[in-house]
Structure formats: structure tokens, C-alpha cells
Design a protein around this motif. Structure first.
Motif, PDB file in Angstrom:
ATOM      1  N   THR A   1       0.821  -1.209   0.000  1.00  0.00           N
ATOM      2  CA  THR A   1       0.000   0.000   0.000  1.00  0.00           C
ATOM      3  C   THR A   1       0.852   1.256   0.000  1.00  0.00           C
ATOM      4  OG1 THR A   1      -1.776   1.183   1.167  1.00  0.00           O
ATOM      5  CG2 THR A   1      -0.160   0.039   2.535  1.00  0.00           C
ATOM      6  N   ASP A   2       0.338   2.283  -0.638  1.00  0.00           N
ATOM      7  CA  ASP A   2       0.962   3.606  -0.651  1.00  0.00           C
ATOM      8  C   ASP A   2      -0.151   4.633  -0.776  1.00  0.00           C
ATOM      9  OD1 ASP A   2       2.872   5.544  -0.577  1.00  0.00           O
ATOM     10  OD2 ASP A   2       3.801   5.070  -2.495  1.00  0.00           O
ATOM     11  N   SER A   3       0.168   5.892  -0.501  1.00  0.00           N
ATOM     12  CA  SER A   3      -0.855   6.936  -0.557  1.00  0.00           C
ATOM     13  C   SER A   3      -0.226   8.257  -0.955  1.00  0.00           C
ATOM     14  CB  SER A   3      -1.562   7.085   0.798  1.00  0.00           C
ATOM     15  OG  SER A   3      -0.653   7.541   1.788  1.00  0.00           O
ATOM     16  N   SER A   4      -1.075   9.182  -1.379  1.00  0.00           N
ATOM     17  CA  SER A   4      -0.646  10.538  -1.730  1.00  0.00           C
ATOM     18  C   SER A   4      -1.648  11.528  -1.167  1.00  0.00           C
ATOM     19  CB  SER A   4      -0.556  10.713  -3.252  1.00  0.00           C
ATOM     20  OG  SER A   4       0.463   9.913  -3.805  1.00  0.00           O
ATOM     21  N   CYS A   5      -1.154  12.720  -0.843  1.00  0.00           N
ATOM     22  CA  CYS A   5      -2.011  13.776  -0.306  1.00  0.00           C
ATOM     23  C   CYS A   5      -1.573  15.102  -0.899  1.00  0.00           C
ATOM     24  CB  CYS A   5      -1.916  13.805   1.218  1.00  0.00           C
ATOM     25  SG  CYS A   5      -2.992  15.028   2.013  1.00  0.00           S
ATOM     26  N   ILE A   6      -2.536  15.921  -1.290  1.00  0.00           N
ATOM     27  CA  ILE A   6      -2.231  17.231  -1.851  1.00  0.00           C
ATOM     28  C   ILE A   6      -3.095  18.293  -1.179  1.00  0.00           C
ATOM     29  CG2 ILE A   6      -1.444  16.413  -4.104  1.00  0.00           C
ATOM     30  CD1 ILE A   6      -4.217  17.043  -5.205  1.00  0.00           C
ATOM     31  N   LEU A   7      -2.551  19.498  -1.097  1.00  0.00           N
ATOM     32  CA  LEU A   7      -3.298  20.647  -0.587  1.00  0.00           C
ATOM     33  C   LEU A   7      -4.120  21.240  -1.725  1.00  0.00           C
ATOM     34  CD1 LEU A   7      -3.834  22.875   1.594  1.00  0.00           C
ATOM     35  CD2 LEU A   7      -1.820  24.057   0.654  1.00  0.00           C
ATOM     36  N   LEU A   8      -5.434  21.365  -1.511  1.00  0.00           N
ATOM     37  CA  LEU A   8      -6.308  21.929  -2.533  1.00  0.00           C
ATOM     38  C   LEU A   8      -6.540  23.416  -2.343  1.00  0.00           C
ATOM     39  CD1 LEU A   8      -9.031  19.131  -2.865  1.00  0.00           C
ATOM     40  CD2 LEU A   8      -7.074  19.567  -4.361  1.00  0.00           C
ATOM     41  N   GLY A   9      -6.588  23.875  -1.096  1.00  0.00           N
ATOM     42  CA  GLY A   9      -6.822  25.294  -0.861  1.00  0.00           C
ATOM     43  C   GLY A   9      -7.092  25.567   0.605  1.00  0.00           C
ATOM     44  N   GLU A  10      -7.359  26.835   0.894  1.00  0.00           N
ATOM     45  CA  GLU A  10      -7.529  27.267   2.279  1.00  0.00           C
ATOM     46  C   GLU A  10      -8.668  28.263   2.409  1.00  0.00           C
ATOM     47  OE1 GLU A  10      -3.598  27.988   4.440  1.00  0.00           O
ATOM     48  OE2 GLU A  10      -3.003  28.191   2.333  1.00  0.00           O
TER      49      GLU A  10
ATOM     50  N   HIS B   1       2.220   3.026  -5.715  1.00  0.00           N
ATOM     51  CA  HIS B   1       2.616   4.442  -5.760  1.00  0.00           C
ATOM     52  C   HIS B   1       1.977   5.149  -6.949  1.00  0.00           C
ATOM     53  CE1 HIS B   1       5.084   8.057  -5.926  1.00  0.00           C
ATOM     54  NE2 HIS B   1       5.339   7.755  -7.199  1.00  0.00           N
ATOM     55  N   HIS B   2       2.104   4.568  -8.140  1.00  0.00           N
ATOM     56  CA  HIS B   2       1.594   5.233  -9.337  1.00  0.00           C
ATOM     57  C   HIS B   2       0.070   5.315  -9.346  1.00  0.00           C
ATOM     58  CE1 HIS B   2       5.404   5.854 -11.358  1.00  0.00           C
ATOM     59  NE2 HIS B   2       5.748   4.599 -11.124  1.00  0.00           N
ATOM     60  N   LEU B   3      -0.587   4.378  -8.693  1.00  0.00           N
ATOM     61  CA  LEU B   3      -2.043   4.423  -8.631  1.00  0.00           C
ATOM     62  C   LEU B   3      -2.550   5.463  -7.630  1.00  0.00           C
ATOM     63  CD1 LEU B   3      -2.928   0.616  -8.721  1.00  0.00           C
ATOM     64  CD2 LEU B   3      -3.378   2.296 -10.516  1.00  0.00           C
ATOM     65  N   SER B   4      -1.699   5.856  -6.685  1.00  0.00           N
ATOM     66  CA  SER B   4      -2.153   6.780  -5.646  1.00  0.00           C
ATOM     67  C   SER B   4      -1.857   8.246  -5.963  1.00  0.00           C
ATOM     68  CB  SER B   4      -1.515   6.423  -4.295  1.00  0.00           C
ATOM     69  OG  SER B   4      -0.114   6.636  -4.316  1.00  0.00           O
ATOM     70  N   VAL B   5      -0.862   8.528  -6.793  1.00  0.00           N
ATOM     71  CA  VAL B   5      -0.468   9.919  -7.028  1.00  0.00           C
ATOM     72  C   VAL B   5      -1.538  10.660  -7.833  1.00  0.00           C
ATOM     73  CG1 VAL B   5       2.004   9.450  -6.890  1.00  0.00           C
ATOM     74  CG2 VAL B   5       0.841   9.289  -9.090  1.00  0.00           C
ATOM     75  N   PHE B   6      -1.574  11.980  -7.660  1.00  0.00           N
ATOM     76  CA  PHE B   6      -2.535  12.828  -8.352  1.00  0.00           C
ATOM     77  C   PHE B   6      -1.881  13.457  -9.578  1.00  0.00           C
ATOM     78  CE2 PHE B   6      -4.146  12.728  -4.016  1.00  0.00           C
ATOM     79  CZ  PHE B   6      -5.511  12.577  -4.207  1.00  0.00           C
ATOM     80  N   SER B   7      -2.600  13.463 -10.678  1.00  0.00           N
ATOM     81  CA  SER B   7      -2.151  14.177 -11.871  1.00  0.00           C
ATOM     82  C   SER B   7      -2.608  15.630 -11.797  1.00  0.00           C
ATOM     83  CB  SER B   7      -2.706  13.520 -13.130  1.00  0.00           C
ATOM     84  OG  SER B   7      -4.125  13.652 -13.165  1.00  0.00           O
TER      85      SER B   7
ATOM     86  N   ARG C   1      -1.059  -9.136  -9.281  1.00  0.00           N
ATOM     87  CA  ARG C   1      -2.287  -9.806  -9.714  1.00  0.00           C
ATOM     88  C   ARG C   1      -3.510  -8.899  -9.736  1.00  0.00           C
ATOM     89  NH1 ARG C   1      -0.657 -14.774 -11.791  1.00  0.00           N
ATOM     90  NH2 ARG C   1       1.183 -15.436 -10.602  1.00  0.00           N
ATOM     91  N   GLY C   2      -3.468  -7.783  -9.016  1.00  0.00           N
ATOM     92  CA  GLY C   2      -4.627  -6.901  -8.971  1.00  0.00           C
ATOM     93  C   GLY C   2      -4.358  -5.711  -8.086  1.00  0.00           C
ATOM     94  N   TYR C   3      -5.336  -4.814  -8.024  1.00  0.00           N
ATOM     95  CA  TYR C   3      -5.152  -3.614  -7.205  1.00  0.00           C
ATOM     96  C   TYR C   3      -6.494  -3.088  -6.727  1.00  0.00           C
ATOM     97  CZ  TYR C   3      -6.661  -0.811 -11.220  1.00  0.00           C
ATOM     98  OH  TYR C   3      -7.395  -0.265 -12.253  1.00  0.00           O
TER      99      TYR C   3
END
Length: 333
Positions: free
Chosen positions: A84-93, A290-296, A115-117
Motif C-alpha cells: 500500500t501507498d498513498s498521496s495527499c495534496i493541498l487543494l486550498g484554504e 505508488h503510481h495508482l495513488s499519485v494525483f495528476s 495480480r490486482g489492485y
């Protein structure tokens, strides 16, 4: 340049004797420590840092070797590994708090193949002095206080909160033998809570660290990197065992924290070697997670548009504080 000198001149507004005394104190401290630093660094192999990113010597550390490497032999048993991996981004304030988006992913591997995700999120999280909203568990008061001081720290705490919940579920699954998470299990914002240590599951939890001072400077790293084939060296014993290891002959060396191994440490490493694939020594399941969790960038824009429409936000024009305050003399942006 003359104007700059006039702007930076402080002789007319402060006591220069005090500043000269301060400068002299720093100089004396450096002169005292310079000899000690020379003893530690003189003639040593050295990596210069680039843009604050972690680096690794191409040929390893030729001068830093210690201990005997132990081979990692594949255990010819098919088991399921969940990474497992995760990503977090700041959207605003707003003037009261900040809004983040977090997403996690789990990749499953067995017999050397992914085998899957599963993807979890993105989920919207709102942090303010009044509390945290959108997380799977409440933050401790000190976690919330720390998160409100810095956005990067907040992102780390949000990720850990999500990953702790996912790891707890994976460890409790009877079909999963090994759970791997990106990062150290011994970080101050630890991913290995005590409740996992008391769980009834037989699953083993492994933290896989790409960046660690143990890898960058440990003498064990040189020993493992020079070993023929997959190998490891034990570094620390305890409830969470720490080793440095590589999983292919020409692979990189990584730090692993292994918690609650049901069998011997060497068998756990052998099961990972047999049931996951490896590119430059890094597990394919963790790479996929990792690649499935990151934001584009497009997802970042879409999430902001969703926020604006869903909560009827009033968009205010803004500017970058660092660029405005530091101006053209700053090289850091």
C-alpha cells in the motif's frame, strides 16, 4: 550595487560592536569544530546533494563495509503480498482551515507477478483548529496541533491516518500473508500502532524505505551492495526488526522494518523475493501502488472544480508569498 549597499547598511541603526561580537563567536566555534570535522571527513567518499533529493552512489560505498551479508533465498511457496501507498495534496484554504485530498492504493502480488489492485479515494479532508473532518479516525490533539503548523506535515499525518486504517484491515485478512507499506515503521509519525502488535492475525508487516540515513551512510549498506545475489544484514532487533537488504544482484539497497514476523526473518524475506517482482531491487507491487495513488495535474484541477461547485466557494485571487516577499534575490522560488 551602490543602492543595495545603502539598503543593507546597518551601521547607523544597530550597535555594530554587538554584531561583530556575534560574528566572532560563530567564527571561533567553527575554528574549534573545524579540526574535528576534518578528522571525520578528510579523504572520505562523498555525495553532493542535488535540490534536496535523496541520492545513492552508483557503485556503492567502497570504504564502508561491516558485518557479513546473509543470502536471501526464495521460499517456493505461493502467498499473497499486499502493498500500500498513498498521496495527499493541498487543494486550498479558507481563513479558518485548509482542504486536502488524499488517495491510497493497494496492489496484490503472488508468484512473482502483480495480480490486482484496489484504489481508495480521493477523499476530501478538512483541517481546522476545531477538528479534522474526512479521516478514518480522529487525530490526537497533538497531531492536529502539529498538522496546523505546516502543510507538508499535515499531508504526512493525513497519509499516515489513512494508511494505518488500510494496514490494519490488510493485516487482519486471513488471505494475506505479508503487508508492505512505503516508508519506515519507526518514523515519529509511526505507521505501526500498538494495536497491530496485539492483533491475532498471522500476517507480517514490512516497511520498505527508499530514503533513510541508515541506507545512505551505514557500513552495512556497503556490505550488502557487494554481495553476490539478494542479501541482507540485520541492523536492529526488537518488536520491529530493521535490516538493510537488496533483492537482486545489481539492485539497490533498501531499509526494511519487519514487524510481527510469524516465522524467521530470513523466511519472510524469501517469501517476498519469490512472490513479488523487482525492478532495480524495488518491489513491483509497491511501485504500482505508488503510481495508482499519485494525483495528476488534471485530477488536481478537477478536484478544485468539484470543491467550488459542491460547496459554493467564492474564489479569491491569490499570489505566491515567497516570491512576493523574497523577490528576485531568491534562488529557491
Amino acid at each position: 550595487m551602490r543602492n543595495m549597499n545603502n539598503q543593507l547598511s546597518v551601521a547607523t541603526v544597530v550597535d555594530m560592536d554587538t554584531l561583530h561580537s556575534l560574528a566572532k563567536e560563530f567564527k571561533q566555534r567553527f575554528e574549534v569544530s573545524s579540526g574535528l570535522i576534518h578528522e571525520k571527513l578528510a579523504g572520505k567518499e562523498f555525495i553532493f546533494n542535488h535540490d534536496g533529493k535523496d541520492s545513492y552512489p552508483f557503485a556503492g560505498w567502497s570504504e564502508a563495509c561491516d558485518g557479513e551479508p546473509r543470502p536471501i533465498l526464495p521460499e517456493r511457496e505461493h502467498v499473497t503480498i499486499a502493498s500500500t501507498d498513498s498521496s495527499c495534496i493541498l487543494l486550498g484554504e479558507s481563513f479558518e482551515g485548509a482542504v486536502y485530498a488524499v488517495r491510497a492504493a493497494v496492489a496484490f502480488s503472488c508468484a512473482g507477478l502483480v495480480r490486482g489492485y484496489l484504489r481508495v479515494g480521493p477523499t476530501i479532508v478538512y483541517l481546522s483548529a476545531k477538528g479534522a473532518y474526512g479521516l478514518p479516525a480522529e487525530l490526537q490533539p497533538f497531531e492536529l496541533r502539529v498538522a496546523l503548523t505546516d502543510h507538508q506535515i499535515a499531508e504526512r499525518i493525513i497519509r499516515n491516518s489513512v494508511e494505518r486504517r488500510i494496514v490494519a484491515t490488510l493485516v487482519g485478512s486471513p488471505q494475506i500473508s505479508i503487508v508492505m507499506a512505503d516508508g519506515s515503521l519507526k518514523h515519529p509519525f509511526e505507521l505501526y500502532p500498538l494495536e497491530l502488535a496485539r492483533a491475532d492475525s498471522d500476517a507480517c508487516l514490512v516497511g520498505f524505505s527508499k530514503s533513510s540515513s541508515l541506507v545512505a551512510s551505514s557500513r552495512l549498506t556497503g556490505t550488502v551492495s557487494k554481495a553476490m545475489g539478494p542479501a541482507f544484514c540485520a541492523s536492529q532487533e526488537g518488536l520491529v526488526q530493521t535490516v538493510v537488504a537488496k533483492f537482486s544482484n545489481d539492485g539497490l539497497v533498501f531499509r526494511l522494518d519487519v514487524a510481527r514476523p510469524v516465522a524467521e526473518l530470513q523466511r519472510v524475506l524469501g517469501l517476498i523475493l519469490h512472490n513479488d517482482g523487482f525492478s532495480v531491487g524495488y518491489p513491483e507491487s509497491l511501485r504500482v501502488a505508488h503510481h495508482l495513488s499519485v494525483f495528476s495535474r488534471s485530477e488536481d484541477c478537477a478536484l478544485k472544480a468539484y470543491l467550488a461547485k459542491r460547496y459554493l466557494l467564492k474564489h479569491l485571487p491569490a499570489f505566491g508569498i515567497r516570491r512576493m516577499t523574497l523577490g528576485g534575490l531568491s534562488n529557491s522560488g
